[in-house]
Design an enzyme around this catalytic site. Structure first.
Site, PDB file in Angstrom:
ATOM      1  CG  ASP A   7      25.389  -2.453  41.441  1.00 29.49           C
ATOM      2  OD1 ASP A   7      25.378  -3.690  41.517  1.00 29.49           O
ATOM      3  OD2 ASP A   7      24.547  -1.803  40.793  1.00 29.49           O
ATOM      4  CG  HIS A  46      22.260  -8.145  47.820  1.00 35.49           C
ATOM      5  ND1 HIS A  46      20.948  -8.531  47.727  1.00 35.49           N
ATOM      6  CD2 HIS A  46      22.298  -6.855  47.376  1.00 35.49           C
ATOM      7  CE1 HIS A  46      20.215  -7.532  47.241  1.00 35.49           C
ATOM      8  NE2 HIS A  46      21.027  -6.504  47.027  1.00 35.49           N
ATOM      9  CB  SER A  85      29.122   3.745  51.694  1.00 29.66           C
ATOM     10  OG  SER A  85      28.171   3.579  50.670  1.00 29.66           O
TER      11      SER A  85
END
Length: 306
Positions: free
Chosen positions: A121, A177, A264
């Protein structure tokens, strides 16, 4: 200086104003006021060059006392707790909430071996050709691939290739992921500082990505060739945790790892002629407008499918 951050929500297609966690602190460190220039520069060096401060802050977020912040944070940043795999009351610390898992149904994975997905996301920018892109937020400074990867062979391999940048905010889901079906190699750590990757900071220095602590992982695949997956640390990111096993095969959407507390960033590098990014991402990026997208949504299509 106007520090308002605007982005496009991919689901609603609307332009939204970002709620910035710790905005006063960012304005102090990266602002252009006389006070920021006088005081901020000292603290900027202190907090970005000496990782002990980020580690201490990270430890506080792992303490039981930090639990009291969770409910207020969810309300303030409108985090959808219906997506959580575990109930809010089960989190023992703020960091437990921060590294939360989601229900599989919350992030469906776009199918097709010729489709790459968003690995996390975040607010996304894409560039067709790394060698021609300028600063990410303001024009002028070129992105230095050589400085970013610190490896001449890697830099040559991805020169003229494509790049996607996914910026994660503290309110985002912070597990990342695999964007494609692949075999990941051993991750390589590159030492660096811990500057913020927020646009407020990037306006002051677009070379932050090549200065920050980061981890590089080569992903080998049939459809997309070699893809370089880079986790970039930032202020208050104590650790980048890898949960995968090198040299084993992974499906698209399988978990690669997660960030501990803090903002991040993830950077994906593709070899030349390997990916065609989605049109909505390209159009927004050409206007230097980030697109808020979700893990599992399409990033682009392979140009040379096997």
């Amino acid at each position: 200086m106007n520090n308002q951050i605007l982005y496009i929500d991919r689901r609603t297609k609307k332009v939204c104003k970002e709620k910035v966690y710790g905005k006063y602190f960012l304005d102090l460190l990266y602002g252009n006021t006389w006070f920021s220039k006088l005081v901020g520069s000292f603290f900027l060096r202190l907090f970005t060059q000496f990782h002990v401060f980020s580690k201490i802050y990270g430890m506080l977020q792992k303490s039981p006392f930090s639990r009291c912040k969770i409910r207020n944070f969810i309300r303030c940043f409108e985090v959808d707790e219906k997506e959580f795999a575990d109930p809010v009351d089960s989190f023992r610390s703020f960091n437990d909430f921060f590294i939360r898992r989601l229900k599989p149904s919350a992030r469906p994975i776009a199918g097709g071996n010729d489709i790459a997905i968003l690995p996390a996301d975040g607010r996304c920018l894409v560039f067709d050709n790394i060698s021609t892109c300028d600063g990410f937020v303001v024009k002028g400074a070129k992105f230095s691939l050589d400085e970013f990867v610190e490896d001449p062979e890697l830099a040559a391999q991805f020169a003229g290739g494509s790049m996607a940048i996914i910026r994660l905010c503290p309110s985002d889901y912070h597990r990342f992921h695999f964007p494609i079906r692949c075999i990941p190699q051993e991750p390589i750590a590159v030492k660096g500082a811990l500057y913020s990757v927020n646009p407020i900071a990037l306006k002051k220095d677009s070379g932050i990505f090549a200065k920050n602590k980061r981890v590089l992982t080569k992903l080998t695949s049939k459809s997309f060739g070699t893809v370089l997956f880079v986790e970039v640390g930032a202020t208050y990111v104590g650790t980048v945790h890898q949960t995968f096993i090198p040299n084993e095969a992974y499906a698209k959407g399988d978990e690669k790892g997660y960030f501990s507390f803090g903002g991040s960033c993830i950077v994906l590098l593709f070899e030349p002629g390997k990916i065609q990014f989605d049109q909505d991402l390209l159009e927004a990026s050409q206007k230097k407008m980030e697109v808020l997208a979700l893990m599992g949504q399409t990033l682009g299509r392979c140009l040379t499918p096997y």
